[in-house]
Design an enzyme around this catalytic site. Structure first.
Site, short mmCIF file in Angstrom:
data_model
loop_
_atom_site.label_atom_id
_atom_site.label_comp_id
_atom_site.label_asym_id
_atom_site.label_seq_id
_atom_site.Cartn_x
_atom_site.Cartn_y
_atom_site.Cartn_z
N ILE A 579 0.83 -1.22 0.00
CA ILE A 579 0.00 0.00 0.00
C ILE A 579 0.86 1.26 0.00
O ILE A 579 0.33 2.38 0.00
CB ILE A 579 -0.94 0.03 1.22
CG1 ILE A 579 -0.14 -0.07 2.53
CG2 ILE A 579 -1.99 -1.06 1.12
CD1 ILE A 579 -1.00 0.12 3.77
N GLY A 580 2.18 1.10 -0.01
CA GLY A 580 3.04 2.27 -0.04
C GLY A 580 4.49 1.88 -0.24
O GLY A 580 4.90 0.76 0.06
N GLY A 582 8.54 3.72 0.12
CA GLY A 582 9.29 4.87 0.60
C GLY A 582 10.77 4.63 0.52
O GLY A 582 11.24 3.67 -0.11
N GLY A 585 11.78 1.12 2.16
CA GLY A 585 11.18 -0.13 1.76
C GLY A 585 9.69 0.01 1.54
O GLY A 585 9.15 1.12 1.48
N LYS A 586 9.01 -1.11 1.44
CA LYS A 586 7.58 -1.11 1.14
C LYS A 586 6.75 -1.20 2.41
O LYS A 586 7.22 -1.66 3.44
CB LYS A 586 7.25 -2.30 0.22
CG LYS A 586 7.97 -2.24 -1.13
CD LYS A 586 7.70 -3.50 -1.95
CE LYS A 586 8.45 -3.46 -3.27
NZ LYS A 586 8.25 -4.70 -4.07
N VAL A 587 5.49 -0.76 2.30
CA VAL A 587 4.53 -0.87 3.39
C VAL A 587 3.43 -1.82 2.96
O VAL A 587 2.86 -1.67 1.86
CB VAL A 587 3.93 0.51 3.75
CG1 VAL A 587 2.94 0.37 4.90
CG2 VAL A 587 5.04 1.49 4.10
N LYS A 601 5.79 -1.77 7.90
CA LYS A 601 6.85 -1.13 7.11
C LYS A 601 8.09 -2.01 7.18
O LYS A 601 8.65 -2.22 8.26
CB LYS A 601 7.15 0.27 7.65
CG LYS A 601 8.18 1.04 6.83
CD LYS A 601 8.56 2.34 7.52
CE LYS A 601 7.47 3.39 7.42
NZ LYS A 601 7.53 4.18 6.19
N ASP A 696 11.51 11.86 8.54
CA ASP A 696 10.97 11.30 7.30
C ASP A 696 9.52 11.75 7.12
O ASP A 696 8.68 10.99 6.65
CB ASP A 696 11.08 9.77 7.31
CG ASP A 696 10.79 9.15 5.95
OD1 ASP A 696 10.97 9.84 4.93
OD2 ASP A 696 10.37 7.98 5.90
#
Length: 844
Positions: A579-580, A582, A585-587, A601, A696
């Site tokens: 769903i995200g 950054g 890494g990924k969420v 996360k 962040d």
């Protein structure tokens, strides 16, 4: 005859060549100015077309960004004095300095705030008529050319905000006419050569700040620059003592030596010589000994900042009575003595911070009578006596912090504190009841009365406040806790008061009889024993099942009771659950067996921390409790990788909403989001111990609950991955760069003000309805630059404010825009602290 002609042919050819060369040089020297400027333009990449109207059919003195002297502009003669102001146009390319420097009378050149990405052109040293050269923030790199010393008439040289590296060439001492030298925010290194300052005696302004790789003592020769009025050397690796020669800088108006490694005492008579001084900042060094008397002679002084040193003795007595003084910051020293009464009618003091010293005696009765005072903090001292009941007679008083002292008596009725945002009285000896009148203070957001001897009930009137923090733990309070306070705050802020009762507390107010209590206790113990036995049997069965198999390298730690295993966690690390994405890494969105959802996360670059180190850091972050901070419910660890488990919100993130085909959120809800994020950050910065920087912050890390109450997530990741991995990850995330403060690239020590900048970017997103990244904008790629280009135009606000918002909200949006511009100021010291941001947003 023919042979004679042949014999002379080489001579003829040589003469012809010389003639052609001479004619060519003469023609080049007489080349029209507009042709030279067009040759210069042709070397540039101008994506916004800012120079598109430069044309030989129009007099060059009428071209945009070209200024000529009035007399010459009328005739457009080659004797004109010409200045080019090309700052902030998004230019790049190879600068044709050869053509530029042949422009007769070129007096001023500004290429600031562009994207040239090259070394400083050596041929600029041929622009003999230059008086002012501004290359600041132009993406220049490499060494500082000593050839610039050829510009004998130069009075202003600005190379700030680039990546200039190496030593400062001593040859620049030849620029004897120089009045302004700005080299701040570069990568200069080494020791400053004494000759440089021995000869630059005409300097009025010198800025070497933000050059963290310098390794130099303060040159004593600086003291011979008698004309110097502004001296900025902060954050540049200077060491040693302040030379006595500095006492010769009698024209100084601003002196900033903060954030260095300076030591020793301040020279005697330091204040006597600086009678024109407006601002003095010696903070965050290693100065020691008493601060010398004489500062009372600095009658124009407005800011006195010496925090973060090891000063002893009393603050200079005359300091408090200076007529224009606005700020006293002396926290984190070893000052002692009593605080004097202030000249209440004449004082212009706004901010007094004396925390973590050894001041004793009573709080001055006149503090609250200073009409301009908005912050008084003196925590961690030895103050005694009662709290003055007139502490809020100042209409501006917003922050009071006298925690961790020896104050006593009742907490006074503070009915006149209409601007009070934060009240901190913890760890004193206050007794009596909590005044119910606190509930009538319209903007009170933070209350900490913990560790006192307060008695009675928690006033129901406190439910009138929109509190971000209420800490009344470890007192002697009793009775039912007002329902809204129980539901809105975790029990940790109420603990240590056995007499309190309410839902979720050990005492539920409906106290059963001792017999029933005994039966309940017995049943609880029996249930516990049974559960423990079943758990042991289950564990034994699992151990037998997996006996002989290698144990899992993963360790799962949960801070809240959720039903998930390591196997379920990693089975959910599937692309369909992302769903995200950054910098780290990924969420993933993971749905648990009981229907609960969590966001995970996955930090793929998590440094080399041991499990114990990660657990300690995660405990610090997981203990954070605030209505605008997303809870960390647990984490999973393996060497080289950490996955952080957060609570999940159905509405997703603010970024999801901004990037939607149509951003439909109304202004009141946008303001609610901004205020919530500000309150969460203010809590991390100023209220939680230890202080946590987010580092962040971006709209994808602002999660939205059902009522648009924001939850700040992704905070403190740098504590887990450590600095090297953190910076490496950020450098690889291009989308994040829009949120990063400009000083990030040249400072070793991150500060609160970097988070303030990131918040300002989010506030601009809410005001404009546009994402921080501006890929479709022709004139810039980020929202801060986009706003700066428009804000000073006649219809600038109309271009900036989201047109989908009703006109009735324009006034509030305009005020929010002004705040966002302050938050995204290039200079960190010009940004407000987050508690000030909260106060300003509350007024909207």
């Amino acid at each position: 005859m023919a042979s004679t002609n042949v014999a002379h042919l080489p001579l003829y050819l040589l003469l012809l060549s010389l003639l052609i060369t001479t004619s060519s040089s003469a023609a080049e020297a007489e080349q029209p100015v507009h042709d030279l400027l067009l040759s210069f333009k042709a070397s540039l990449h101008d994506p916004a077309g800012a120079l598109a109207s430069w044309s030989s059919s129009t007099p060059y003195c009428n071209w945009p960004h070209v200024t000529c002297t009035a007399a010459a502009a009328a005739t457009n003669t080659s004797s004109a004095t010409v200045s080019l102001s090309l700052q902030g146009l998004g230019l790049s390319g190879d600068i044709n300095a050869s053509a530029l420097c042949r422009v007769p009378g070129l007096a001023g050149l500004s290429l600031a705030s562009n994207a040239f990405n090259q070394t400083v052109p050596l041929q600029l040293s041929r622009c003999a008529s230059l008086v002012s050269l501004n290359l600041s923030a132009g993406a220049f790199w490499g060494p500082l050319p000593e050839q610039l010393a050829a510009l004998a008439g130069l009075t202003s040289l600005d190379l700030a905000g680039n990546d200039i590296e190496g030593t400062v060439p001593p040859g620049l001492a030849a620029l004897r006419a120089l009045q302004v030298l700005d080299l701040r925010g570069n990568r200069l290194s080494g020791v400053l050569h004494p000759a440089l300052f021995r000869n630059l005696t005409s300097l009025h302004y010198l800025d070497l700040s933000g050059n963290q790789f310098l390794e130099s003592p303060l040159p004593p020769q600086l003291g011979g620059m008698a004309s110097l009025r502004w001296l900025f050397l902060q954050g540049s690796g200077f060491s040693g003592a302040i030379p006595d020669t500095f006492l010769g800088l009698e024209q100084l108006e601003a002196l900033d030596l903060s954030s260095n490694s300076l030591t020793g005492p301040v020279p005697p008579g330091f204040g006597l010589k600086f009678q024109k001084l407006l601002s003095l900042d010696l903070s965050r060094n290693g100065f020691s000994g008493p601060f010398p008397n004489g500062v009372e002679k600095c009658l124009m002084l407005q800011r006195f900042e010496v925090q973060g040193n090891a000063f002893t003795g009393e603050l200079p007595a005359g300091l408090w009575s200076l007529p224009d003084l606005q700020v006293i910051r002396a926290e984190n020293n070893r000052f002692s003595g009593r605080l004097p009464e202030l000249p209440a009618g004449a004082s212009r003091l706004e901010q007094v911070q004396l925390d973590n010293n050894s001041f004793s005696g009573a709080i001055p009765q006149t503090i609250g009578l200073v009409r301009t005072m908005y912050r008084f903090s003196a925590s961690l001292n030895e103050l005694s006596g009662s709290l003055p009941d007139n502490l809020c007679d100042s209409p501006a008083m917003s922050i009071i912090d006298v925690s961790r002292n020896a104050l006593s008596g009742p907490v006074p009725e503070l009915r006149s504190c209409k601007s009070l945002v934060s009240l901190r009285l913890s760890s004193n000896g206050f007794t009596g009841a909590i005044p119910a009148s606190l509930g009538d203070l319209p903007v009170l957001t933070y209350i900490d009365l913990s560790s006192n001897g307060l008695t009675g009930a928690i006033p129901a009137e406190l439910q009138n406040l929109k509190l971000a923090l209420l800490n009344v733990s470890y007192n002697r309070l009793s009775g039912p806790v007002p329902p809204q306070l129980v539901s809105g705050l975790p029990a940790v802020f109420l603990e240590g008061n056995p007499g309190l009762c309410g839902p979720g507390l050990p005492n539920n107010c409906d106290a059963p009889s001792r017999e029933h209590q005994g039966l309940a206790l017995a049943a609880t113990v029996a249930s516990f024993v049974t559960g423990a036995a079943l758990l042991a049997i289950g564990a034994f069965a699992i151990c037998r099942k997996f006996r002989g198999k290698k144990s899992s390298p993963w360790k799962l730690v949960l801070f809240h009771p959720i039903k998930i295993t390591v196997e379920e966690l990693f089975a959910a690390f599937h692309e369909k659950n992302v769903i995200g994405r950054g910098a780290f890494g990924k969420v993933y969105l993971i749905e648990l067996e009981d229907g609960q959802r969590v966001a995970v996360k996955r930090l793929l670059s998590s440094g080399k921390l041991t499990f114990r180190e990660v657990k300690n850091e995660m405990k610090v972050l997981a203990k954070i409790r605030h209505k605008n901070i997303a809870k960390i419910t647990g984490f999973c660890y393996s060497e080289g990788e950490v996955s952080v488990i957060y609570e999940y919100f159905q509405k997703g993130s603010l970024q999801d909403m901004i990037y939607a085909p149509k951003f439909t959120l109304g202004w009141n809800d946008r303001l609610k989001v901004a205020l919530g994020v500000a309150q969460g950050l203010a809590y991390l910065h100023h209220d939680y111990t230890p202080c946590v920087l987010h580092r962040d912050l971006k709209s994808s890390n602002v999660l939205l609950a059902d009522d648009f109450e924001p939850r700040v997530a992704g905070f403190g990741i740098h504590r887990v991955v450590r600095e090297k991995a953190y910076r490496s990850s950020l450098d690889s995330d291009l989308n994040h760069k829009c949120y990063i403060a400009p000083e990030q690239n040249f400072t070793k020590n991150p500060t609160n003000f970097m988070d303030v900048y990131s918040f300002g970017v989010i506030l601009l997103e809410l005001i404009t309805g546009r994402p921080a990244e501006q890929p479709v904008a022709k004139d810039c790629s980020d929202i801060v630059s986009w706003v700066r280009r428009r804000i000073n135009l006649i219809d600038g606000a109309a271009q900036i404010l989201d047109p989908s918002i009703s006109c009735t909200a324009q006034q509030g949006m305009q005020a929010a825009l002004e705040l966002a511009v302050r938050c995204t100021s290039v200079k960190p010291e010009q940004r407000p602290a987050m508690y000030e941001v909260v106060q300003l947003l509350r007024t909207l």
